[in-house]
Design an enzyme around this catalytic site. Structure first.
Site, PDB file in Angstrom:
ATOM      1  N   GLN A 129      12.476  -2.764  -9.456  1.00 35.50           N
ATOM      2  CA  GLN A 129      13.932  -2.924  -9.407  1.00 35.50           C
ATOM      3  C   GLN A 129      14.504  -2.172  -8.192  1.00 35.50           C
ATOM      4  O   GLN A 129      15.612  -2.447  -7.752  1.00 35.50           O
ATOM      5  CB  GLN A 129      14.502  -2.398 -10.730  1.00 35.50           C
ATOM      6  CG  GLN A 129      16.005  -2.375 -10.858  1.00 35.50           C
ATOM      7  CD  GLN A 129      16.632  -3.767 -10.842  1.00 35.50           C
ATOM      8  OE1 GLN A 129      16.058  -4.716 -11.367  1.00 35.50           O
ATOM      9  NE2 GLN A 129      17.814  -3.866 -10.228  1.00 35.50           N
ATOM     10  N   LYS A 130      13.727  -1.252  -7.644  1.00 37.06           N
ATOM     11  CA  LYS A 130      14.177  -0.491  -6.459  1.00 37.06           C
ATOM     12  C   LYS A 130      14.575  -1.448  -5.324  1.00 37.06           C
ATOM     13  O   LYS A 130      15.533  -1.211  -4.607  1.00 37.06           O
ATOM     14  CB  LYS A 130      13.027   0.435  -6.027  1.00 37.06           C
ATOM     15  CG  LYS A 130      13.051   0.875  -4.611  1.00 37.06           C
ATOM     16  CD  LYS A 130      13.600   2.251  -4.488  1.00 37.06           C
ATOM     17  CE  LYS A 130      13.522   2.845  -3.121  1.00 37.06           C
ATOM     18  NZ  LYS A 130      13.138   1.982  -2.050  1.00 37.06           N
ATOM     19  N   ASP A 131      13.800  -2.540  -5.158  1.00 36.01           N
ATOM     20  CA  ASP A 131      14.146  -3.573  -4.172  1.00 36.01           C
ATOM     21  C   ASP A 131      14.875  -4.686  -4.913  1.00 36.01           C
ATOM     22  O   ASP A 131      14.333  -5.783  -5.119  1.00 36.01           O
ATOM     23  CB  ASP A 131      12.878  -4.095  -3.492  1.00 36.01           C
ATOM     24  CG  ASP A 131      12.211  -3.020  -2.656  1.00 36.01           C
ATOM     25  OD1 ASP A 131      12.796  -2.598  -1.656  1.00 36.01           O
ATOM     26  OD2 ASP A 131      11.118  -2.565  -3.047  1.00 36.01           O
ATOM     27  N   HIS A 172       4.534   2.534  -7.887  1.00 35.68           N
ATOM     28  CA  HIS A 172       3.555   1.443  -7.964  1.00 35.68           C
ATOM     29  C   HIS A 172       2.720   1.572  -9.235  1.00 35.68           C
ATOM     30  O   HIS A 172       2.367   0.577  -9.860  1.00 35.68           O
ATOM     31  CB  HIS A 172       2.616   1.468  -6.749  1.00 35.68           C
ATOM     32  CG  HIS A 172       3.314   1.217  -5.446  1.00 35.68           C
ATOM     33  ND1 HIS A 172       3.505   2.195  -4.504  1.00 35.68           N
ATOM     34  CD2 HIS A 172       3.864   0.091  -4.932  1.00 35.68           C
ATOM     35  CE1 HIS A 172       4.131   1.694  -3.462  1.00 35.68           C
ATOM     36  NE2 HIS A 172       4.365   0.416  -3.686  1.00 35.68           N
ATOM     37  N   SER A 191       9.653   6.100  -2.792  1.00 42.94           N
ATOM     38  CA  SER A 191       9.498   5.085  -1.760  1.00 42.94           C
ATOM     39  C   SER A 191       8.355   5.518  -0.853  1.00 42.94           C
ATOM     40  O   SER A 191       8.184   6.723  -0.602  1.00 42.94           O
ATOM     41  CB  SER A 191      10.790   4.982  -0.935  1.00 42.94           C
ATOM     42  OG  SER A 191      10.530   4.369   0.313  1.00 42.94           O
ATOM     43  N   GLY A 203       0.823  -1.211   0.000  1.00 40.79           N
ATOM     44  CA  GLY A 203       0.000   0.000   0.000  1.00 40.79           C
ATOM     45  C   GLY A 203       0.850   1.251   0.000  1.00 40.79           C
ATOM     46  O   GLY A 203       2.017   1.220  -0.385  1.00 40.79           O
ATOM     47  N   ALA A 204       0.224   2.387   0.439  1.00 41.29           N
ATOM     48  CA  ALA A 204       0.871   3.707   0.347  1.00 41.29           C
ATOM     49  C   ALA A 204       1.387   3.903  -1.085  1.00 41.29           C
ATOM     50  O   ALA A 204       2.552   4.251  -1.312  1.00 41.29           O
ATOM     51  CB  ALA A 204       1.980   3.849   1.391  1.00 41.29           C
ATOM     52  N   VAL A 237      11.300   4.403 -10.321  1.00 45.38           N
ATOM     53  CA  VAL A 237      10.835   5.744 -10.693  1.00 45.38           C
ATOM     54  C   VAL A 237      11.465   6.733  -9.709  1.00 45.38           C
ATOM     55  O   VAL A 237      11.526   6.473  -8.504  1.00 45.38           O
ATOM     56  CB  VAL A 237       9.293   5.834 -10.635  1.00 45.38           C
ATOM     57  CG1 VAL A 237       8.810   7.241 -10.981  1.00 45.38           C
ATOM     58  CG2 VAL A 237       8.668   4.811 -11.587  1.00 45.38           C
TER      59      VAL A 237
HETATM   60  O1  PAF Z   1       8.079  -4.696  -1.989  1.00 48.67           O
HETATM   61  C1  PAF Z   1       7.122  -4.756  -1.187  1.00 48.67           C
HETATM   62  O2  PAF Z   1       6.297  -3.833  -1.118  1.00 48.67           O
HETATM   63  C2  PAF Z   1       6.977  -5.957  -0.271  1.00 48.67           C
HETATM   64  O3  PAF Z   1       8.220  -6.424   0.147  1.00 48.67           O
HETATM   65  C3  PAF Z   1       6.153  -7.092  -0.899  1.00 48.67           C
HETATM   66  C4  PAF Z   1       6.821  -7.662  -2.141  1.00 48.67           C
HETATM   67  C5  PAF Z   1       4.764  -6.564  -1.265  1.00 48.67           C
HETATM   68  C6  PAF Z   1       5.984  -8.240   0.103  1.00 48.67           C
HETATM   69  O4  PAF Z   1       5.344  -7.812   1.259  1.00 48.67           O
END
Ligand code: PAF
Length: 281
Positions: A145-147, A34, A182, A28-29, A173
């Site tokens: 890709q940020k994570d 996203h 973020s 969320g957020a 982004v």
């Molecule tokens: O990247 C995220 O927002 C979270 O780590 C995920 C993949 C939704 C798992 O909770």
């Protein structure tokens, strides 16, 4: 078609449509980052499911689980505007059995770099992602890709556990000044935000170089010059598939990753760098 909001597995099962299903897992957020994941999913599937679930398993005892931003009404508006078909937003109780025992372990790769700073974090991420995969049964799942280490571990899980799911990574982004989007940026004061810019500046300085030693030195120099409020956890130049540090002789794509705290907010960022002779090819 109206957006369907499913709060548990039976509502989700009823909402499942025909054709190719894409899942965008989120906590969320929702922000522009996203939205770019949702758009990538939209263009590749008949039905797009967005999960909104702040997963307690992936937060350590001293982390921000309770104060993690929760903006559900705004998230639904974003999903509507982006043409999402289903939002899956279970409660913690709907997601986890009280007597649950079994978790996914992320292996050695989950204990290095980001995993060394956040013990157990990637086990929690992989556990919830596998549950979401089993509940939604998507053909495609989209991650940022940020994570980067999370994305690499999810690809590893899909390969190691033979999951029939295509994984798509979508570029980070950024704000016009370079700050990676973020959900945690909303914690930053105006002053913190200026300090946080050192992360993307360090990465940009690094990726402009072509040998591992030069990349590390250029990025490190920017971090060393950053305001004292920036507390760096790590700067790492790693193989994108394994997250192990690349040797000085390395040739090909690597991930330059950084994590730091600004005040009480912990931020991560990364950029892909092409090292060695292939860079000019
Ligand atoms: O990247 C995220 O927002 C979270 O780590 C995920 C993949 C939704 C798992 O909770």
């Amino acid at each position: 078609m109206d957006l369907i909001v499913a709060g548990d597995r039976s509502e989700l099962a009823k909402a499942r449509g025909e054709g190719r299903v894409a899942l965008v897992p989120t906590m969320g957020a929702l922000h522009e980052g996203h939205r770019s994941l949702i758009r990538a999913a939209r263009g590749r599937a008949d039905q797009v499911v967005v999960s909104v679930f702040v997963n307690p398993l992936q937060f350590g005892p001293n982390e921000d689980f309770s104060r993690y931003p929760r903006t559900f009404d705004a998230d639904l508006e974003t999903c509507r505007a982006e043409g999402v078909d289903v939002v899956f937003a279970p409660s913690v109780e709907a997601m986890y059995q009280p007597d649950r025992q079994v978790e996914v372990t992320s292996g050695r790769m989950g204990t290095i770099v980001e995993g060394a700073c956040r013990p157990g974090h990637f086990d929690g991420v992989l556990t919830v992602v596998l549950k979401l995969f089993n509940l939604v049964r998507p053909d495609l799942a989209v991650f940022g890709q940020k994570d980067a280490q999370q994305l690499a571990l999810i690809r590893r899980m899909v390969a190691d556990l033979d999951l029939p799911i295509e994984i798509l990574g979508v570029p980070t982004v950024r704000e016009p000044d370079g700050l990676a989007l973020s959900s945690r940026n909303r914690y930053l004061s105006a002053g913190d935000r200026q300090v946080a810019l050192s992360l993307s500046r360090a990465l940009l300085a690094g990726v402009a170089r072509s040998t591992p030693a030069e990349v590390r030195a250029a990025a490190r120099a920017v971090l060393d010059d950053a305001p004292a409020e920036l507390a760096v956890d790590y700067l790492a130049l790693v193989d994108p598939a394994t997250f192990t540090e690349v040797p000085d002789s390395y040739d090909g794509e690597a991930v330059l990753a950084v994590a730091a705290k600004v005040g009480t907010t912990r931020l991560i960022d990364n950029m892909i760098v092409t090292l060695g002779p292939r860079r000019s090819a």
